[in-house]
Design a protein around this motif. Structure first.
Motif, PDB file in Angstrom:
ATOM      1  N   PRO A  33       0.831  -1.204   0.000  1.00  0.00           N
ATOM      2  CA  PRO A  33       0.000   0.000   0.000  1.00  0.00           C
ATOM      3  C   PRO A  33       0.867   1.256   0.000  1.00  0.00           C
ATOM      4  O   PRO A  33       1.958   1.274   0.588  1.00  0.00           O
ATOM      5  N   LEU A  34       0.384   2.297  -0.652  1.00  0.00           N
ATOM      6  CA  LEU A  34       1.070   3.583  -0.701  1.00  0.00           C
ATOM      7  C   LEU A  34       0.142   4.653  -0.158  1.00  0.00           C
ATOM      8  O   LEU A  34      -0.965   4.842  -0.673  1.00  0.00           O
ATOM      9  N   LEU A  35       0.581   5.339   0.885  1.00  0.00           N
ATOM     10  CA  LEU A  35      -0.158   6.449   1.470  1.00  0.00           C
ATOM     11  C   LEU A  35       0.506   7.741   1.027  1.00  0.00           C
ATOM     12  O   LEU A  35       1.716   7.906   1.188  1.00  0.00           O
ATOM     13  N   VAL A  36      -0.271   8.652   0.447  1.00  0.00           N
ATOM     14  CA  VAL A  36       0.260   9.933  -0.012  1.00  0.00           C
ATOM     15  C   VAL A  36      -0.244  11.020   0.930  1.00  0.00           C
ATOM     16  O   VAL A  36      -1.434  11.102   1.228  1.00  0.00           O
ATOM     17  N   CYS A  37       0.698  11.848   1.382  1.00  0.00           N
ATOM     18  CA  CYS A  37       0.397  12.879   2.378  1.00  0.00           C
ATOM     19  C   CYS A  37       0.876  14.240   1.879  1.00  0.00           C
ATOM     20  O   CYS A  37       1.955  14.351   1.293  1.00  0.00           O
ATOM     21  N   CYS A  38       0.059  15.261   2.128  1.00  0.00           N
ATOM     22  CA  CYS A  38       0.450  16.642   1.848  1.00  0.00           C
ATOM     23  C   CYS A  38       0.118  17.465   3.091  1.00  0.00           C
ATOM     24  O   CYS A  38       0.088  16.941   4.193  1.00  0.00           O
ATOM     25  N   TYR A  39      -0.130  18.743   2.938  1.00  0.00           N
ATOM     26  CA  TYR A  39      -0.446  19.601   4.082  1.00  0.00           C
ATOM     27  C   TYR A  39      -1.833  19.325   4.659  1.00  0.00           C
ATOM     28  O   TYR A  39      -1.986  19.084   5.843  1.00  0.00           O
ATOM     29  N   HIS A  40      -2.853  19.398   3.786  1.00  0.00           N
ATOM     30  CA  HIS A  40      -4.234  19.313   4.260  1.00  0.00           C
ATOM     31  C   HIS A  40      -5.080  18.248   3.560  1.00  0.00           C
ATOM     32  O   HIS A  40      -6.269  18.156   3.809  1.00  0.00           O
ATOM     33  N   GLY A  41      -4.489  17.479   2.661  1.00  0.00           N
ATOM     34  CA  GLY A  41      -5.231  16.417   1.988  1.00  0.00           C
ATOM     35  C   GLY A  41      -5.777  16.782   0.631  1.00  0.00           C
ATOM     36  O   GLY A  41      -6.582  16.032   0.072  1.00  0.00           O
ATOM     37  N   ASN A  42      -5.363  17.918   0.092  1.00  0.00           N
ATOM     38  CA  ASN A  42      -5.849  18.332  -1.227  1.00  0.00           C
ATOM     39  C   ASN A  42      -4.873  17.932  -2.338  1.00  0.00           C
ATOM     40  O   ASN A  42      -5.237  17.219  -3.262  1.00  0.00           O
ATOM     41  N   SER A  43      -3.634  18.396  -2.249  1.00  0.00           N
ATOM     42  CA  SER A  43      -2.625  18.088  -3.263  1.00  0.00           C
ATOM     43  C   SER A  43      -2.334  16.602  -3.340  1.00  0.00           C
ATOM     44  O   SER A  43      -1.981  16.081  -4.395  1.00  0.00           O
ATOM     45  N   SER A  44      -2.486  15.921  -2.225  1.00  0.00           N
ATOM     46  CA  SER A  44      -2.186  14.482  -2.199  1.00  0.00           C
ATOM     47  C   SER A  44      -3.133  13.689  -3.094  1.00  0.00           C
ATOM     48  O   SER A  44      -2.779  12.609  -3.571  1.00  0.00           O
ATOM     49  N   GLN A  45      -4.312  14.227  -3.362  1.00  0.00           N
ATOM     50  CA  GLN A  45      -5.247  13.497  -4.221  1.00  0.00           C
ATOM     51  C   GLN A  45      -4.731  13.407  -5.658  1.00  0.00           C
ATOM     52  O   GLN A  45      -4.781  12.343  -6.275  1.00  0.00           O
ATOM     53  N   GLY A  46      -4.205  14.506  -6.180  1.00  0.00           N
ATOM     54  CA  GLY A  46      -3.632  14.487  -7.524  1.00  0.00           C
ATOM     55  C   GLY A  46      -2.406  13.590  -7.587  1.00  0.00           C
ATOM     56  O   GLY A  46      -2.214  12.838  -8.542  1.00  0.00           O
ATOM     57  N   ALA A  47      -1.577  13.676  -6.546  1.00  0.00           N
ATOM     58  CA  ALA A  47      -0.383  12.829  -6.499  1.00  0.00           C
ATOM     59  C   ALA A  47      -0.772  11.361  -6.383  1.00  0.00           C
ATOM     60  O   ALA A  47      -0.159  10.490  -7.014  1.00  0.00           O
ATOM     61  N   ALA A  48      -1.789  11.061  -5.589  1.00  0.00           N
ATOM     62  CA  ALA A  48      -2.241   9.679  -5.437  1.00  0.00           C
ATOM     63  C   ALA A  48      -2.735   9.126  -6.777  1.00  0.00           C
ATOM     64  O   ALA A  48      -2.457   7.976  -7.122  1.00  0.00           O
ATOM     65  N   GLN A  49      -3.439   9.951  -7.528  1.00  0.00           N
ATOM     66  CA  GLN A  49      -3.905   9.522  -8.851  1.00  0.00           C
ATOM     67  C   GLN A  49      -2.714   9.234  -9.760  1.00  0.00           C
ATOM     68  O   GLN A  49      -2.711   8.254 -10.504  1.00  0.00           O
ATOM     69  N   PHE A  50      -1.684  10.079  -9.686  1.00  0.00           N
ATOM     70  CA  PHE A  50      -0.471   9.856 -10.468  1.00  0.00           C
ATOM     71  C   PHE A  50       0.159   8.512 -10.098  1.00  0.00           C
ATOM     72  O   PHE A  50       0.495   7.715 -10.977  1.00  0.00           O
ATOM     73  N   PHE A  51       0.337   8.258  -8.809  1.00  0.00           N
ATOM     74  CA  PHE A  51       0.956   7.000  -8.367  1.00  0.00           C
ATOM     75  C   PHE A  51       0.119   5.792  -8.787  1.00  0.00           C
ATOM     76  O   PHE A  51       0.660   4.760  -9.172  1.00  0.00           O
TER      77      PHE A  51
END
Length: 106
Positions: free
Chosen positions: A60-78
């Protein structure tokens, strides 16, 4: 799993406790240095290729950013890079450090 799933800090903690997990923190170096989820790797454009080649995409890969917004785009990329289970942390590190201060590193 196609795409990614948004999860709460509590669910992310449960994933960590369940076994091996990769954590990608996409915040800037200064913020990461001030505090991050225990075991997280800071990932940016400069070390992305190294991160991609160094992780087992079956874990599993957990993607984290400041508030949970940018991580969604990064998670889609991964997810598009072949990771089987990708999660975006709702509330980001700011919520995590309040919920689980004992699971942060400074």
């Amino acid at each position: 799993m196609s795409g990614f799933q948004r999860i709460t800090a509590g669910d992310a903690k449960a994933l960590m406790e369940a076994g091996k997990i990769n954590i990608a923190d996409i915040r800037d170096a200064m913020s990461f240095g001030a505090g991050h989820i225990s075991g997280a790797a800071r990932v940016d454009n400069d070390n992305l290729a190294e991160f991609l080649s160094g992780c087992d995409k079956a874990d599993p890969l957990l993607v984290c950013c400041y508030h949970g917004n940018s991580s969604q785009g990064a998670a889609q990329f991964f997810a598009g890079q072949g990771y089987e289970k990708v999660y975006s942390l709702d509330g980001g590190y700011e919520l995590w450090k309040l919920a689980f201060p004992d699971l942060t590193e400074r």
